[in-house]
Design a protein around this motif. Structure first.
Motif, PDB file in Angstrom:
ATOM      1  N   ASN A   1      -0.378   9.613  -5.615  1.00  0.00           N
ATOM      2  CA  ASN A   1       0.394   8.900  -4.591  1.00  0.00           C
ATOM      3  C   ASN A   1       1.105   7.685  -5.197  1.00  0.00           C
ATOM      4  O   ASN A   1       1.019   6.572  -4.672  1.00  0.00           O
ATOM      5  N   ILE A   2       1.794   7.900  -6.295  1.00  0.00           N
ATOM      6  CA  ILE A   2       2.455   6.818  -7.035  1.00  0.00           C
ATOM      7  C   ILE A   2       3.767   6.447  -6.346  1.00  0.00           C
ATOM      8  O   ILE A   2       4.585   7.307  -6.032  1.00  0.00           O
ATOM      9  N   THR A   3       3.949   5.159  -6.119  1.00  0.00           N
ATOM     10  CA  THR A   3       5.159   4.666  -5.459  1.00  0.00           C
ATOM     11  C   THR A   3       5.792   3.572  -6.301  1.00  0.00           C
ATOM     12  O   THR A   3       5.104   2.857  -7.037  1.00  0.00           O
ATOM     13  N   GLN A   4       7.114   3.435  -6.188  1.00  0.00           N
ATOM     14  CA  GLN A   4       7.844   2.393  -6.906  1.00  0.00           C
ATOM     15  C   GLN A   4       8.822   1.709  -5.953  1.00  0.00           C
ATOM     16  O   GLN A   4       9.443   2.368  -5.120  1.00  0.00           O
ATOM     17  N   ARG A   5       8.948   0.401  -6.090  1.00  0.00           N
ATOM     18  CA  ARG A   5       9.883  -0.373  -5.266  1.00  0.00           C
ATOM     19  C   ARG A   5      10.561  -1.426  -6.138  1.00  0.00           C
ATOM     20  O   ARG A   5       9.957  -1.947  -7.080  1.00  0.00           O
ATOM     21  N   SER A   6      11.790  -1.746  -5.786  1.00  0.00           N
ATOM     22  CA  SER A   6      12.528  -2.793  -6.492  1.00  0.00           C
ATOM     23  C   SER A   6      12.905  -3.896  -5.511  1.00  0.00           C
ATOM     24  O   SER A   6      13.117  -3.639  -4.315  1.00  0.00           O
ATOM     25  N   PHE A   7      13.008  -5.118  -6.035  1.00  0.00           N
ATOM     26  CA  PHE A   7      13.341  -6.278  -5.217  1.00  0.00           C
ATOM     27  C   PHE A   7      14.365  -7.141  -5.960  1.00  0.00           C
ATOM     28  O   PHE A   7      14.382  -7.164  -7.191  1.00  0.00           O
ATOM     29  N   LEU A   8      15.192  -7.832  -5.208  1.00  0.00           N
ATOM     30  CA  LEU A   8      16.136  -8.788  -5.776  1.00  0.00           C
ATOM     31  C   LEU A   8      15.857 -10.165  -5.192  1.00  0.00           C
ATOM     32  O   LEU A   8      15.756 -10.321  -3.975  1.00  0.00           O
ATOM     33  N   LEU A   9      15.723 -11.142  -6.065  1.00  0.00           N
ATOM     34  CA  LEU A   9      15.512 -12.525  -5.656  1.00  0.00           C
ATOM     35  C   LEU A   9      16.822 -13.277  -5.855  1.00  0.00           C
ATOM     36  O   LEU A   9      17.277 -13.469  -6.979  1.00  0.00           O
ATOM     37  N   ASP A  10      17.454 -13.675  -4.764  1.00  0.00           N
ATOM     38  CA  ASP A  10      18.721 -14.404  -4.823  1.00  0.00           C
ATOM     39  C   ASP A  10      18.422 -15.903  -4.888  1.00  0.00           C
ATOM     40  O   ASP A  10      17.841 -16.466  -3.966  1.00  0.00           O
ATOM     41  N   PHE A  11      18.806 -16.531  -6.003  1.00  0.00           N
ATOM     42  CA  PHE A  11      18.609 -17.978  -6.108  1.00  0.00           C
ATOM     43  C   PHE A  11      19.927 -18.688  -6.400  1.00  0.00           C
ATOM     44  O   PHE A  11      20.003 -19.671  -7.122  1.00  0.00           O
ATOM     45  N   SER A  12      20.993 -18.164  -5.796  1.00  0.00           N
ATOM     46  CA  SER A  12      22.308 -18.795  -5.911  1.00  0.00           C
ATOM     47  C   SER A  12      22.291 -20.172  -5.257  1.00  0.00           C
ATOM     48  O   SER A  12      21.391 -20.496  -4.465  1.00  0.00           O
ATOM     49  N   ALA A  13      23.297 -20.985  -5.592  1.00  0.00           N
ATOM     50  CA  ALA A  13      23.404 -22.319  -5.000  1.00  0.00           C
ATOM     51  C   ALA A  13      23.437 -22.203  -3.477  1.00  0.00           C
ATOM     52  O   ALA A  13      24.133 -21.360  -2.919  1.00  0.00           O
ATOM     53  N   GLY A  14      22.629 -23.033  -2.813  1.00  0.00           N
ATOM     54  CA  GLY A  14      22.604 -23.034  -1.360  1.00  0.00           C
ATOM     55  C   GLY A  14      21.554 -22.129  -0.747  1.00  0.00           C
ATOM     56  O   GLY A  14      21.334 -22.178   0.469  1.00  0.00           O
ATOM     57  N   THR A  15      20.874 -21.303  -1.557  1.00  0.00           N
ATOM     58  CA  THR A  15      19.832 -20.423  -1.021  1.00  0.00           C
ATOM     59  C   THR A  15      18.492 -21.157  -1.008  1.00  0.00           C
ATOM     60  O   THR A  15      18.289 -22.125  -1.757  1.00  0.00           O
ATOM     61  N   PRO A  16      17.537 -20.698  -0.192  1.00  0.00           N
ATOM     62  CA  PRO A  16      16.236 -21.383  -0.104  1.00  0.00           C
ATOM     63  C   PRO A  16      15.474 -21.429  -1.426  1.00  0.00           C
ATOM     64  O   PRO A  16      14.711 -22.364  -1.667  1.00  0.00           O
ATOM     65  N   LEU A  17      15.678 -20.422  -2.293  1.00  0.00           N
ATOM     66  CA  LEU A  17      14.916 -20.347  -3.541  1.00  0.00           C
ATOM     67  C   LEU A  17      15.650 -20.954  -4.739  1.00  0.00           C
ATOM     68  O   LEU A  17      15.137 -20.917  -5.856  1.00  0.00           O
ATOM     69  N   HIS A  18      16.825 -21.504  -4.499  1.00  0.00           N
ATOM     70  CA  HIS A  18      17.643 -22.001  -5.620  1.00  0.00           C
ATOM     71  C   HIS A  18      16.910 -23.066  -6.429  1.00  0.00           C
ATOM     72  O   HIS A  18      16.769 -22.940  -7.655  1.00  0.00           O
ATOM     73  N   GLU A  19      16.469 -24.104  -5.789  1.00  0.00           N
ATOM     74  CA  GLU A  19      15.876 -25.228  -6.515  1.00  0.00           C
ATOM     75  C   GLU A  19      14.602 -24.823  -7.257  1.00  0.00           C
ATOM     76  O   GLU A  19      14.428 -25.141  -8.437  1.00  0.00           O
ATOM     77  N   SER A  20      13.704 -24.102  -6.579  1.00  0.00           N
ATOM     78  CA  SER A  20      12.433 -23.761  -7.202  1.00  0.00           C
ATOM     79  C   SER A  20      12.600 -22.778  -8.356  1.00  0.00           C
ATOM     80  O   SER A  20      11.959 -22.922  -9.406  1.00  0.00           O
TER      81      SER A  20
ATOM     82  N   PHE B   1       0.831  -1.192   0.000  1.00  0.00           N
ATOM     83  CA  PHE B   1       0.000   0.000   0.000  1.00  0.00           C
ATOM     84  C   PHE B   1       0.873   1.251   0.000  1.00  0.00           C
ATOM     85  O   PHE B   1       1.851   1.319   0.750  1.00  0.00           O
ATOM     86  N   PRO B   2       0.535   2.255  -0.827  1.00  0.00           N
ATOM     87  CA  PRO B   2       1.278   3.516  -0.796  1.00  0.00           C
ATOM     88  C   PRO B   2       1.184   4.199   0.567  1.00  0.00           C
ATOM     89  O   PRO B   2       2.113   4.864   1.000  1.00  0.00           O
ATOM     90  N   SER B   3       0.058   4.041   1.244  1.00  0.00           N
ATOM     91  CA  SER B   3      -0.150   4.659   2.547  1.00  0.00           C
ATOM     92  C   SER B   3      -0.014   3.625   3.656  1.00  0.00           C
ATOM     93  O   SER B   3      -0.576   2.530   3.579  1.00  0.00           O
TER      94      SER B   3
END
Length: 282
Positions: free
Chosen positions: A205-224, A34-36
């Protein structure tokens, strides 16, 4: 919506999209922004998910908010049938799905939703139609309602095979959609949608956000995430061949190298996402 890059109406794509929804939810750690800070999830009475695919995001939200009505729309009857079956499986009376084309006027009344959500739709909506879509979303939002868009971007990685696929995708996206970089969809969102089209469509009330998804070997998201990319790149192969972007040998060799890279203990990769939100004030 018809994501015609890789054959949208297939069981493989259903599985990939559901996996992608789960990965994004885990990476971003929240369903709605939410912007607010004054707003909270419990304030939502009606939510619309545009281009819902097999219904992953909509069903997650409906399970989280049993008092909220969540509606998903998609132009694919197959996706809607799957999503409806999934909602029934989870006994979700507050979640429904309808076949509807986002390029046409919505069959919803003015000011009928508190939140409208779109995710990874840059290749499903022609760039010339985005202003129309944003205005239509604005029409169906209640005063104080929010529109939320999220788009995938480029990958930073040690994998030469992923970089090769990124080059293939760059050329494909340029030929079909005019994007000039692997993260061209995000760059375009930030510049044209975030800085111009949102305002033209009436949002504040326009907002922008950026995200990084780390899926390197050994991380929780690597396999999926590696599994998701494997399916994505395999499904992309016919289009690469059809448009003469790569030869059969190049595609086959790159795919083999990709799977080898994923299994290396030294593999490193991050995938970027960008979110834009806007509010209807009047």
């Amino acid at each position: 919506m018809q994501h015609d890059l890789f054959g949208y109406d297939t069981a493989t794509q259903v599985a990939r999209l559901l996996l992608q929804d789960r990965i994004l939810s885990e990476a971003v750690r929240t369903t709605v922004f939410f912007p607010s800070q004054e707003k909270k999830l419990s304030d939502l009475q009606r939510v619309l998910d545009i281009g819902c695919g097999p219904g992953g995001w909509a069903i997650d939200l409906a399970r989280q908010l049993p008092q909220t009505t969540v509606i998903g729309i998609d132009s694919s009857p197959m996706m809607i049938a799957y999503a409806s079956g999934l909602a029934q499986l989870h006994h979700l009376r507050n979640c429904q799905f309808h076949v509807m084309d986002a390029l046409k006027p919505f069959a919803f009344s003015d000011r009928s939703f508190d939140l409208v959500h779109l995710r990874t739709m840059s290749t499903a909506i022609p760039r010339s139609r985005w202003l129309h879509l944003l205005k239509e979303c604005h029409r169906i939002l209640r005063t104080g309602g929010n529109l939320q868009l999220m788009e995938c971007g480029g990958i930073m990685t040690t994998s030469a095979a992923i970089r090769t696929y990124s080059d293939f995708c760059t050329r494909l996206l340029f030929q079909r959609y005019g994007f000039e970089a692997p993260d061209g969809a995000i760059s375009w969102m930030r510049r044209d949608i975030g800085e111009s089209l949102f305002y033209q469509a009436g949002y504040q009330n326009i907002t922008q956000r950026s995200f990084l998804l780390d899926f390197s070997a050994g991380t929780p998201l690597h396999e999926s995430q590696c599994q998701s990319l494997e399916v994505f790149f395999e499904a992309l192969q016919p289009m690469l061949l059809q448009m003469d972007i790569a030869t059969e040998r190049e595609v086959a060799n790159t795919y083999i190298a990709l799977r080898e890279d994923f299994s290396r203990p030294s593999f490193q990769a991050t995938l970027s996402f960008h979110l834009i939100g806007g509010e209807r004030r009047e």
